[in-house]
Write a protein that holds these residues in place. Structure first.
Motif, mmCIF file in Angstrom:
data_model
loop_
_atom_site.group_PDB
_atom_site.id
_atom_site.type_symbol
_atom_site.label_atom_id
_atom_site.label_comp_id
_atom_site.label_asym_id
_atom_site.label_seq_id
_atom_site.Cartn_x
_atom_site.Cartn_y
_atom_site.Cartn_z
ATOM 1 N N LEU A 45 7.784 12.234 5.432
ATOM 2 C CA LEU A 45 8.829 13.164 5.019
ATOM 3 C C LEU A 45 8.867 14.407 5.899
ATOM 4 O O LEU A 45 9.932 14.980 6.153
ATOM 5 N N THR A 46 7.692 14.832 6.399
ATOM 6 C CA THR A 46 7.621 16.047 7.207
ATOM 7 C C THR A 46 8.065 15.820 8.640
ATOM 8 O O THR A 46 8.801 16.637 9.208
ATOM 9 N N THR A 47 7.614 14.702 9.220
ATOM 10 C CA THR A 47 7.874 14.449 10.652
ATOM 11 C C THR A 47 9.049 13.512 10.901
ATOM 12 O O THR A 47 9.621 13.528 11.991
ATOM 13 N N GLY A 48 9.362 12.672 9.920
ATOM 14 C CA GLY A 48 10.414 11.689 10.114
ATOM 15 C C GLY A 48 10.000 10.497 10.957
ATOM 16 O O GLY A 48 10.843 9.642 11.277
ATOM 17 N N ARG A 49 8.715 10.394 11.306
ATOM 18 C CA ARG A 49 8.248 9.279 12.156
ATOM 19 C C ARG A 49 8.153 7.994 11.343
ATOM 20 O O ARG A 49 7.520 7.937 10.296
ATOM 21 N N GLN A 50 8.760 6.943 11.863
ATOM 22 C CA GLN A 50 8.806 5.652 11.180
ATOM 23 C C GLN A 50 7.414 5.057 10.987
ATOM 24 O O GLN A 50 7.162 4.347 10.003
ATOM 25 N N VAL A 51 6.488 5.375 11.889
ATOM 26 C CA VAL A 51 5.165 4.768 11.836
ATOM 27 C C VAL A 51 4.447 5.099 10.532
ATOM 28 O O VAL A 51 3.737 4.255 9.970
ATOM 29 N N PHE A 52 4.652 6.287 10.013
ATOM 30 C CA PHE A 52 3.988 6.661 8.758
ATOM 31 C C PHE A 52 4.571 5.897 7.576
ATOM 32 O O PHE A 52 3.835 5.503 6.656
ATOM 33 N N LEU A 53 5.872 5.661 7.602
ATOM 34 C CA LEU A 53 6.497 4.863 6.543
ATOM 35 C C LEU A 53 6.027 3.416 6.629
ATOM 36 O O LEU A 53 5.759 2.771 5.605
ATOM 37 N N ASP A 54 5.902 2.883 7.852
ATOM 38 C CA ASP A 54 5.417 1.514 8.018
ATOM 39 C C ASP A 54 3.999 1.358 7.477
ATOM 40 O O ASP A 54 3.689 0.364 6.798
ATOM 41 N N LEU A 55 3.151 2.322 7.772
ATOM 42 C CA LEU A 55 1.777 2.250 7.272
ATOM 43 C C LEU A 55 1.729 2.416 5.754
ATOM 44 O O LEU A 55 0.919 1.775 5.072
ATOM 45 N N TYR A 56 2.598 3.253 5.225
ATOM 46 C CA TYR A 56 2.665 3.419 3.766
ATOM 47 C C TYR A 56 3.013 2.081 3.115
ATOM 48 O O TYR A 56 2.357 1.654 2.153
ATOM 49 N N VAL A 437 -8.059 -9.649 1.993
ATOM 50 C CA VAL A 437 -8.450 -9.790 3.405
ATOM 51 C C VAL A 437 -7.368 -10.513 4.195
ATOM 52 O O VAL A 437 -7.040 -10.125 5.329
ATOM 53 N N ARG A 438 -6.798 -11.562 3.623
ATOM 54 C CA ARG A 438 -5.713 -12.278 4.327
ATOM 55 C C ARG A 438 -4.501 -11.372 4.525
ATOM 56 O O ARG A 438 -3.834 -11.420 5.561
ATOM 57 N N MET A 439 -4.206 -10.547 3.536
ATOM 58 C CA MET A 439 -3.082 -9.621 3.650
ATOM 59 C C MET A 439 -3.313 -8.634 4.790
ATOM 60 O O MET A 439 -2.425 -8.373 5.603
ATOM 61 N N LEU A 440 -4.536 -8.058 4.844
ATOM 62 C CA LEU A 440 -4.844 -7.090 5.893
ATOM 63 C C LEU A 440 -5.013 -7.755 7.246
ATOM 64 O O LEU A 440 -4.992 -7.070 8.268
ATOM 65 N N GLY A 441 -5.171 -9.073 7.261
ATOM 66 C CA GLY A 441 -5.272 -9.790 8.528
ATOM 67 C C GLY A 441 -3.959 -9.851 9.279
ATOM 68 O O GLY A 441 -3.938 -10.159 10.479
ATOM 69 N N HIS A 442 -2.852 -9.570 8.590
ATOM 70 C CA HIS A 442 -1.539 -9.508 9.234
ATOM 71 C C HIS A 442 -1.292 -8.090 9.716
ATOM 72 O O HIS A 442 -1.414 -7.124 8.956
ATOM 73 N N GLU A 443 -0.948 -7.955 10.971
ATOM 74 C CA GLU A 443 -0.788 -6.639 11.577
ATOM 75 C C GLU A 443 0.420 -5.907 11.003
ATOM 76 O O GLU A 443 1.480 -6.509 10.793
ATOM 77 N N PRO A 444 0.292 -4.617 10.714
ATOM 78 C CA PRO A 444 1.469 -3.848 10.281
ATOM 79 C C PRO A 444 2.500 -3.813 11.393
ATOM 80 O O PRO A 444 2.150 -3.700 12.571
ATOM 81 N N LYS A 445 3.748 -3.919 11.026
ATOM 82 C CA LYS A 445 4.793 -3.986 12.040
ATOM 83 C C LYS A 445 5.835 -2.912 11.796
ATOM 84 O O LYS A 445 5.926 -2.344 10.697
ATOM 85 N N GLU A 446 6.615 -2.651 12.804
ATOM 86 C CA GLU A 446 7.691 -1.686 12.655
ATOM 87 C C GLU A 446 8.735 -2.237 11.690
ATOM 88 O O GLU A 446 9.091 -3.406 11.739
ATOM 89 N N GLY A 447 9.187 -1.368 10.789
ATOM 90 C CA GLY A 447 10.129 -1.815 9.775
ATOM 91 C C GLY A 447 9.462 -2.606 8.672
ATOM 92 O O GLY A 447 10.071 -3.518 8.099
ATOM 93 N N GLU A 448 8.194 -2.285 8.370
ATOM 94 C CA GLU A 448 7.449 -2.971 7.312
ATOM 95 C C GLU A 448 8.247 -2.911 6.011
ATOM 96 O O GLU A 448 8.841 -1.896 5.670
ATOM 97 N N SER A 449 8.255 -4.031 5.274
ATOM 98 C CA SER A 449 9.063 -4.118 4.062
ATOM 99 C C SER A 449 8.347 -3.477 2.884
ATOM 100 O O SER A 449 7.125 -3.316 2.876
ATOM 101 N N ASN A 450 9.127 -3.119 1.871
ATOM 102 C CA ASN A 450 8.569 -2.604 0.625
ATOM 103 C C ASN A 450 7.943 -3.747 -0.165
ATOM 104 O O ASN A 450 8.269 -4.921 0.052
#
Length: 477
Positions: A45-56, A437-450
């Motif tokens: 919300l502060t920076t507007g960077r997509q990467v933080f939303l993807d990680l969230y 563990v299987r879930m975290l084995g998939h790399e976070p990607k740009e435009g990660e879904s909710n």
């Protein structure tokens, strides 16, 4: 008959230790991960960077699984208070039951009220309201920790009570003294930092895994992976030294209020000044001596009293029937400290890599970070073993013995229930961890879904079920 009772008591203790040992990992994960999610959304919300939303969006899916398993594993312990520890519940319930009821009335409703919005409301409510929901869930986990630690700390250093001469019950006289008992502030901060540190290394290990995988595939790791790894290493660098300082203060508090526990942790038998710090040894409860002791002269007094000639208590200062089992906590304490020092070194090593611009390119450091994935949780478990076993032979320190707290359980029924518990827990929570563990084995990607409500665990139904509300007073005690 006496022997059968002793074995039943041991099984009752082991069953509760097993269930709380499994359970405590998940609330710790939830505490740290909820705070991490609040930081990520705030940065977005502060920076507007997509990467933080993807990680969230990436980590909130893991949070939903961890949170659900924490609720289910905590539910079991509530019933154990009634089935295995009914005498303790009757005598200490007017204090511990009330404190844990406060957790239900505050943290429970805060988490349950905003969890659905946090998980599935990203596209349904405004950004500000959704961020507020995330913060409320994070605050709820901290409030839950506060009440649980207040109850457990009162059992360690009881204050503000009186004992009813007829029923033998502990009755409240001063709630402020009960809540803010002498060990509570130290244990609350120590536990909260342990949760943050545990999650930092779990997140860091996830990032390290994906960077190593990208390196094997000849690719450059993605921005979300690099950001999560960098944030995790910053957290480790900052929190690890603070945790060591808090642990030192907690040790001074233990020396003052639970000297027998401290003597057992240190493997000291005679009270003396200029005491050494034992790095290794095998405490022998029968001969009252620590065999094969290897120590550093004077350092024990320096660490425990901050003076080279400070007097350190020995277990011979206390009657045999009031001494904790030193063999267990002597080693659990040292494992915890060793892991803490390792986490500190990894944090400092990450600073060296930052300075040399190799934080994202050093495969050796990434392998070490990956190996450190369980370090925080193992240290946390060793800390709880040290705390709870060191309280023995008491449930309420110095006032109510463990042997006098257990229900009149039958050995055969305890053995059967213990076996069933172990099998079911391994299957259920082993499966849950496998999914995580299987879930975290998939790399976070740009435009990660909710998170998809149709595929999410039924944690909302679990968390708001009446059985959970009624039984939550035993959660994490």
């Amino acid at each position: 008959m006496h022997n059968a009772h002793d074995i039943a008591l041991l099984l009752a203790r082991f069953q509760f230790a097993f269930t709380v040992g499994v359970h405590i990992v998940f609330p710790a994960f939830s505490i740290g991960l909820a705070a991490y999610l609040a930081v990520l959304e705030g940065l977005w919300l502060t920076t507007g960077r997509q990467v933080f939303l993807d990680l969230y969006r990436y980590w909130i899916k893991a949070f939903s699984i961890v949170f659900g398993m924490g609720v289910v594993s905590g539910l079991v312990m509530a019933y154990e208070f009634g089935t295995n520890w009914s005498i303790f519940s009757k005598k200490a319930g007017p204090i511990t039951g009330v404190l844990l009821s406060y957790e239900v009335m505050t943290a429970f409703f805060l988490e349950a009220g905003f969890l659905g919005v946090m998980l599935f409301g990203m596209n349904k409510v405004g950004r500000g309201l959704h961020f507020a929901a995330t913060c409320c869930v994070s605050i709820g986990t901290l409030i839950s920790t506060t009440w649980i630690l207040a109850s457990n700390s009162w059992m360690q250093t009881p204050r503000g009570y009186r004992i009813d001469p007829t029923s033998g019950q502990f009755l409240p006289d001063d709630w402020l003294a009960i809540i803010f008992n002498p060990s509570f502030p130290y244990r609350l901060v120590h536990m909260t930092l342990a949760a943050f540190l545990s999650v930092a290394f779990a997140v860091g290990a996830t990032g390290a895994w994906h960077m190593l995988k990208s390196r094997r595939e000849g690719k450059i790791s993605s921005e979300p992976v690099r950001v999560m790894f960098s944030m995790a290493m910053w957290m480790a660098t900052i929190v690890a030294p603070v945790q060591i300082l808090v642990g030192d203060a907690h040790g001074l508090n233990t020396l003052k209020y639970q000297p027998a526990k401290l003597a057992a942790m240190e493997g000291d038998w005679t009270s003396e000044g200029h005491a050494p710090e034992l790095l290794f040894g095998i405490p022998n409860m029968k001969t009252e001596h620590t065999d094969y002791a290897v120590g550093i002269p004077l350092v024990g007094s320096l660490i425990l009293t901050h003076s080279l000639d400070g007097k350190v208590p020995g277990m011979k200062d206390f009657p045999r029937d009031q001494r904790p089992p030193s063999q267990i906590i002597f080693f659990s304490f040292r494992i915890m400290v060793a892991l803490g020092m390792l986490m500190l070194l990894v944090g400092l090593w990450s600073l060296w890599h930052r300075r040399n611009n190799t934080l994202f390119t050093s495969p050796l450091f990434h392998r070490v970070a990956l190996a450190m994935a369980p370090a925080g949780f193992l240290a946390l478990l060793c800390g709880w073993v040290t705390t709870e076993v060191g309280r023995q032979p008491w449930t309420v320190y110095g006032l109510l013995r463990t042997a006098d707290s257990v229900s009149p359980v039958v050995l055969s029924s305890m053995a059967v229930s213990m076996t069933i518990f172990v099998i079911v827990y391994i299957f259920v929570f082993g499966s849950g961890l496998g999914i995580l563990v299987r879930m975290l084995g998939h790399e976070p990607k740009e435009g990660e879904s909710n998170p998809d409500p149709a595929q999410a665990p039924e944690i909302l139904a679990i968390r708001t079920h009446p059985a959970v509300v009624n039984a939550s007073t035993g959660k994490g005690a």
